[in-house]
Motif scaffolding. Structure first.
Motif, PDB file in Angstrom:
ATOM      1  N   MET A 272       8.871  -2.954   2.003  1.00  0.00           N
ATOM      2  CA  MET A 272       8.623  -4.387   1.986  1.00  0.00           C
ATOM      3  C   MET A 272       8.361  -4.860   3.417  1.00  0.00           C
ATOM      4  SD  MET A 272      11.085  -7.440   0.743  1.00  0.00           S
ATOM      5  CE  MET A 272      10.335  -8.032  -0.735  1.00  0.00           C
TER       6      MET A 272
ATOM      7  N   ARG B 149       7.266   3.260   6.472  1.00  0.00           N
ATOM      8  CA  ARG B 149       7.960   2.714   5.287  1.00  0.00           C
ATOM      9  C   ARG B 149       8.937   1.609   5.676  1.00  0.00           C
ATOM     10  NH1 ARG B 149       7.818   8.009   3.853  1.00  0.00           N
ATOM     11  NH2 ARG B 149       9.923   8.425   4.625  1.00  0.00           N
TER      12      ARG B 149
ATOM     13  N   GLU C  20       1.130   3.485   0.553  1.00  0.00           N
ATOM     14  CA  GLU C  20       1.538   3.051  -0.787  1.00  0.00           C
ATOM     15  C   GLU C  20       1.962   1.578  -0.791  1.00  0.00           C
ATOM     16  OE1 GLU C  20       1.914   7.234   0.011  1.00  0.00           O
ATOM     17  OE2 GLU C  20       3.163   5.659   0.857  1.00  0.00           O
ATOM     18  N   GLN C  21       2.685   1.171   0.247  1.00  0.00           N
ATOM     19  CA  GLN C  21       3.139  -0.219   0.310  1.00  0.00           C
ATOM     20  C   GLN C  21       1.968  -1.173   0.535  1.00  0.00           C
ATOM     21  OE1 GLN C  21       5.938   0.879   3.387  1.00  0.00           O
ATOM     22  NE2 GLN C  21       7.654   0.090   2.173  1.00  0.00           N
TER      23      GLN C  21
ATOM     24  N   GLU D 166      -1.092  -0.631  -0.316  1.00  0.00           N
ATOM     25  CA  GLU D 166      -1.924  -0.603  -1.523  1.00  0.00           C
ATOM     26  C   GLU D 166      -1.483  -1.641  -2.557  1.00  0.00           C
ATOM     27  OE1 GLU D 166      -4.985   0.138  -3.851  1.00  0.00           O
ATOM     28  OE2 GLU D 166      -4.734   1.051  -1.876  1.00  0.00           O
ATOM     29  N   HIS D 167      -0.209  -1.965  -2.595  1.00  0.00           N
ATOM     30  CA  HIS D 167       0.318  -2.922  -3.581  1.00  0.00           C
ATOM     31  C   HIS D 167       0.129  -4.383  -3.167  1.00  0.00           C
ATOM     32  CE1 HIS D 167       1.922   0.049  -6.291  1.00  0.00           C
ATOM     33  NE2 HIS D 167       2.508   0.668  -5.281  1.00  0.00           N
ATOM     34  N   LEU D 168      -0.420  -4.634  -1.997  1.00  0.00           N
ATOM     35  CA  LEU D 168      -0.631  -6.006  -1.529  1.00  0.00           C
ATOM     36  C   LEU D 168      -1.911  -6.583  -2.132  1.00  0.00           C
ATOM     37  CD1 LEU D 168       0.185  -5.427   2.245  1.00  0.00           C
ATOM     38  CD2 LEU D 168       1.703  -6.404   0.508  1.00  0.00           C
ATOM     39  N   ASP D 169      -2.004  -7.892  -2.122  1.00  0.00           N
ATOM     40  CA  ASP D 169      -3.234  -8.518  -2.599  1.00  0.00           C
ATOM     41  C   ASP D 169      -4.359  -8.253  -1.595  1.00  0.00           C
ATOM     42  OD1 ASP D 169      -3.616 -11.083  -0.789  1.00  0.00           O
ATOM     43  OD2 ASP D 169      -1.475 -10.967  -1.305  1.00  0.00           O
ATOM     44  N   SER D 170      -5.578  -8.430  -2.033  1.00  0.00           N
ATOM     45  CA  SER D 170      -6.750  -8.086  -1.217  1.00  0.00           C
ATOM     46  C   SER D 170      -6.799  -8.837   0.112  1.00  0.00           C
ATOM     47  CB  SER D 170      -8.036  -8.378  -1.996  1.00  0.00           C
ATOM     48  OG  SER D 170      -8.088  -7.574  -3.138  1.00  0.00           O
TER      49      SER D 170
ATOM     50  N   LYS E  65      -4.149  -7.363   2.470  1.00  0.00           N
ATOM     51  CA  LYS E  65      -4.608  -6.040   2.909  1.00  0.00           C
ATOM     52  C   LYS E  65      -5.663  -6.178   3.995  1.00  0.00           C
ATOM     53  CE  LYS E  65      -4.749  -3.801  -1.364  1.00  0.00           C
ATOM     54  NZ  LYS E  65      -5.370  -2.928  -2.331  1.00  0.00           N
TER      55      LYS E  65
END
Length: 154
Positions: A1, A56, A63-64, A66-70, A73
């Motif tokens: 996070m 991390r 991976e972290q 990748e889970h964010l909004d565009s 990112k």
């Protein structure tokens, strides 16, 4: 996070610096082993574990991210590119670590040569190894800190 506040970010930086000191100590211990290549292999293994762990902690692993909004990112990648980081948000490979170690090649070369000087050489090799690992780890922490701080401030 991803950290939300500067205080949280500062806490993560201190945790990571402690982690770097522990890994640098392991690197120094393996540098004392008089067998050629053992310390270099250990340094590569240490960095292959350490860099992703730092990423991390700061929320900057591939991976972290990748889970964010565009939009988030995109901001991250602009900031990462602007500071010239080769390690944030990327899959860390042996080749990437070797490239990183080559950047501090003089230190690594001194460490290898110093091993062959009885007693003093092993201590010098351990010191160089500790310093090199600490420098690489702390430099990466500083880059992660800058990226997260800029994200917090925007």
């Amino acid at each position: 996070m991803i950290p939300k506040t500067i205080d949280e970010l500062d806490k993560i930086r201190e945790e990571c610096k402690s982690m770097v000191n522990r890994r640098a100590s392991v690197s120094a211990a393996t540098a004392v082993v008089p067998l050629p290549g053992v310390d270099t292999a250990a340094d590569i293994a240490i960095m292959l574990e350490l860099v992703p762990a730092i990423n991390r902690k700061f929320g900057l692993s591939p991976e972290q991210i990748e889970h964010l909004d565009s939009a988030t990112k995109a901001k991250f990648f602009v900031i990462i590119t602007s500071i010239g980081s080769e390690l944030i948000g990327k899959v860390i490979t042996k080749e990437l670590i070797i490239k990183l170690l080559k950047k501090i090649g003089v230190r690594v070369s001194v460490k290898q040569v110093a091993k062959y000087i009885p007693l003093i050489g092993q201590a010098l090799s351990a010191g160089v190894s500790f310093g090199a690992m600490k420098y690489l780890g702390n430099s990466h922490i500083d880059e992660c800190y800058i990226v997260c701080k800029r994200m917090i401030e925007t």
